[in-house]
Scaffold this active site. Structure first.
Site, PDB file in Angstrom:
ATOM      1  N   TYR A 259      26.887  31.615  43.818  1.00  0.00           N
ATOM      2  CA  TYR A 259      26.776  32.535  42.684  1.00  0.00           C
ATOM      3  C   TYR A 259      26.224  33.887  43.142  1.00  0.00           C
ATOM      4  CZ  TYR A 259      24.252  34.908  38.962  1.00  0.00           C
ATOM      5  OH  TYR A 259      23.745  35.883  38.132  1.00  0.00           O
TER       6      TYR A 259
ATOM      7  N   SER B  65      22.775  41.426  39.720  1.00  0.00           N
ATOM      8  CA  SER B  65      21.581  40.611  39.491  1.00  0.00           C
ATOM      9  C   SER B  65      20.541  40.877  40.567  1.00  0.00           C
ATOM     10  CB  SER B  65      21.989  39.137  39.537  1.00  0.00           C
ATOM     11  OG  SER B  65      20.871  38.312  39.700  1.00  0.00           O
TER      12      SER B  65
ATOM     13  N   LYS C 203      27.877  37.894  43.462  1.00  0.00           N
ATOM     14  CA  LYS C 203      27.302  39.160  42.962  1.00  0.00           C
ATOM     15  C   LYS C 203      27.293  40.193  44.083  1.00  0.00           C
ATOM     16  CE  LYS C 203      26.473  38.145  38.667  1.00  0.00           C
ATOM     17  NZ  LYS C 203      27.399  38.703  37.666  1.00  0.00           N
TER      18      LYS C 203
HETATM   19  N1  UFG Z   1      11.607  27.312  35.554  1.00  0.00           N
HETATM   20  C1  UFG Z   1      10.837  26.214  35.285  1.00  0.00           C
HETATM   21  N2  UFG Z   1      11.359  25.205  34.529  1.00  0.00           N
HETATM   22  C2  UFG Z   1      12.627  25.264  34.030  1.00  0.00           C
HETATM   23  C3  UFG Z   1      13.425  26.393  34.314  1.00  0.00           C
HETATM   24  C4  UFG Z   1      12.874  27.394  35.093  1.00  0.00           C
HETATM   25  O1  UFG Z   1       9.681  26.125  35.719  1.00  0.00           O
HETATM   26  O2  UFG Z   1      13.044  24.314  33.370  1.00  0.00           O
HETATM   27  C5  UFG Z   1      11.033  28.387  36.353  1.00  0.00           C
HETATM   28  C6  UFG Z   1      11.796  28.639  37.630  1.00  0.00           C
HETATM   29  O3  UFG Z   1      11.329  27.787  38.644  1.00  0.00           O
HETATM   30  C7  UFG Z   1      11.489  30.104  37.874  1.00  0.00           C
HETATM   31  C8  UFG Z   1      11.350  30.683  36.480  1.00  0.00           C
HETATM   32  O4  UFG Z   1      11.130  29.582  35.616  1.00  0.00           O
HETATM   33  O5  UFG Z   1      10.273  30.224  38.528  1.00  0.00           O
HETATM   34  C9  UFG Z   1      12.586  31.414  36.004  1.00  0.00           C
HETATM   35  O6  UFG Z   1      13.699  30.567  36.154  1.00  0.00           O
HETATM   36  P1  UFG Z   1      15.124  30.898  35.504  1.00  0.00           P
HETATM   37  O7  UFG Z   1      16.053  29.815  35.904  1.00  0.00           O
HETATM   38  O8  UFG Z   1      14.988  31.206  34.067  1.00  0.00           O
HETATM   39  O9  UFG Z   1      15.496  32.266  36.213  1.00  0.00           O
HETATM   40  P2  UFG Z   1      15.685  32.577  37.758  1.00  0.00           P
HETATM   41  O10 UFG Z   1      14.680  33.608  38.088  1.00  0.00           O
HETATM   42  O11 UFG Z   1      15.744  31.399  38.611  1.00  0.00           O
HETATM   43  O12 UFG Z   1      17.176  33.035  37.709  1.00  0.00           O
HETATM   44  C10 UFG Z   1      17.537  34.255  37.229  1.00  0.00           C
HETATM   45  C11 UFG Z   1      18.937  34.247  36.638  1.00  0.00           C
HETATM   46  C12 UFG Z   1      19.959  33.934  37.666  1.00  0.00           C
HETATM   47  C13 UFG Z   1      19.749  34.767  38.876  1.00  0.00           C
HETATM   48  C14 UFG Z   1      18.337  34.627  39.376  1.00  0.00           C
HETATM   49  C15 UFG Z   1      18.014  35.432  40.568  1.00  0.00           C
HETATM   50  O13 UFG Z   1      19.030  33.293  35.605  1.00  0.00           O
HETATM   51  O14 UFG Z   1      21.223  34.200  37.122  1.00  0.00           O
HETATM   52  O15 UFG Z   1      17.480  35.052  38.331  1.00  0.00           O
HETATM   53  O16 UFG Z   1      18.144  36.782  40.266  1.00  0.00           O
HETATM   54  F1  UFG Z   1      20.559  34.413  39.879  1.00  0.00           F
END
Ligand code: UFG
Length: 345
Positions: A152, A127, A156
């Site tokens: 988590y 990831s 990785k």
């Molecule tokens: N976000 C919101 N509201 C929500 C959910 C997410 O505003 O309800 C925002 C988050 O703050 C972030 C973006 O949307 O800015 C993306 O969030 P995600 O949770 O979809 O994805 P992430 O980038 O946080 O996480 C992803 C993967 C994880 C991994 C991470 C870091 O889902 O498994 O990238 O690589 F660990």
């Protein structure tokens, strides 16, 4: 002779899409999953999309040495793609032992069994989380790995290291292992058939399932976490990659391993689009392409979120001969079609 690829966690979101692409590219696939975080929908979708009723499904808990060993004894596996893992960042903070136990022991068992049974090719699903908050974007494979911000993320990084060490230690031996690490950015969307997609249990942590569930009425309102980041519109930037594009990268990587084309015994590739998209842009695109209005509000920042991260996918483009092709709009249309399919609409 057709080669056989074991897909651990093959009934899950990424695993099911990868299974479809592998089968369509002419590989035999063994789908193995303990169904701890999904049901048989993913596997059944794989059968429907490929028109096949002979794809082996083996209920396997990879944390069990015996079950993993039995699987490798029952099938002649040429390559294994290891997805089987827990993946919720927040949950890993609350239950670190559960995460370390599950994510590490399953991978260790897979490596041990692969090496013992003459399966020389191991692809690990890593990831972008391993880059942490990057000093420079886009990130290349040479960008430094930063200390993980969650158990988590730590699993990785640890599994990446375990694979590297195993590759080094087994080089030239009968149980030689070659490895490919694919570092995914943000996989989203669903298969265009709407027969497989993401099936989060409970309240979704990730943005796109939360968006589609809000649009269908299962959630009241999307919270956008933070609009005061130092980005053009104040919301975080990510590299959202279509799940089918992501799945196709695995076919290229597996072919590279099985055809003996690797330059190094352990290779790393970023699997992303190279295109940063903000949370707000994603929401706007979803509304536009699906002709609807989404109920959303701005909320405080979420702990652990990085401001901006996207891939430099040049290496994968050149070396794997793979490129992300779908637009964000196409992907968000597919995500919505899947949510409607789930709702029976
Ligand atoms: N976000 C919101 N509201 C929500 C959910 C997410 O505003 O309800 C925002 C988050 O703050 C972030 C973006 O949307 O800015 C993306 O969030 P995600 O949770 O979809 O994805 P992430 O980038 O946080 O996480 C992803 C993967 C994880 C991994 C991470 C870091 O889902 O498994 O990238 O690589 F660990």
């Amino acid at each position: 002779m057709k080669k056989t690829v074991l897909v651990s966690g093959g009934a899950g979101f990424i695993g099911s899409h990868v299974s479809v692409e592998l089968i369509q590219a002419g590989y035999d696939v063994v789908v193995a999953d303990n169904l701890s975080n999904c049901d048989m929908t993913g596997y059944e979708g794989v059968c429907k999309i490929t028109g096949r009723d002979d794809i082996p499904f083996v209920k396997t808990d990879f944390c069990s040495e015996e079950q993993t060993e039995a699987l490798f004894s029952a099938y002649k596996i040429d390559a294994v793609i290891h997805f089987a893992a827990f993946k919720a960042v927040g949950e890993s903070v609350a239950k670190p032992v559960m995460y370390y136990k599950n994510n590490l022991s399953s991978f260790l068992n897979v490596l041990e069994a692969a090496s013992a049974h003459g399966c020389h090719n191991v692809l690990f699903s890593s990831s972008a989380t391993v880059y942490g908050e990057p000093d420079k974007v886009p990130v290349t494979e040479e960008s430094p790995r930063k200390p993980a911000t969650s158990p988590y993320g730590n699993t990785k990084q640890m599994c990446e290291d375990i694979l590297n060490d195993t590759v080094r230690a087994t080089a030239g031996t009968e149980g030689e292992i070659k490895g490919i690490l694919l570092r995914y950015f943000n996989p989203i969307g669903a298969h265009p058939s709407a027969l497989i997609g993401e099936l989060p249990r409970g309240i979704p942590n990730n943005l796109v399932p939360f968006i589609t569930q809000t649009a269908i009425g299962r959630r009241e309102c999307l919270s956008i976490f933070g609009n005061d980041y130092p980005t053009p519109d104040g919301t975080c930037l990510r590299d959202y990659i279509d799940i089918v594009d992501l799945a196709k990268a695995h076919v290229c990587a597996v072919a590279r391993m099985l055809d003996g084309k690797m330059d190094k015994p352990c290779e790393v590739f970023n699997i992303g689009t190279g295109r940063p998209v903000s949370v707000l842009e994603l929401v706007n695109s979803f509304e536009k392409v699906n002709h609807l209005k989404l109920n959303y509000k701005f909320a405080p920042r979420r702990d652990g979120d990085v401001t901006a991260i996207w891939a430099d996918p040049t290496l994968a483009n050149k070396v794997l001969g793979w490129k992300a092709e779908r637009s964000v709009d196409e992907t968000l249309a597919a995500a919505w079609a899947w949510e409607k399919h789930l709702a029976g609409k």
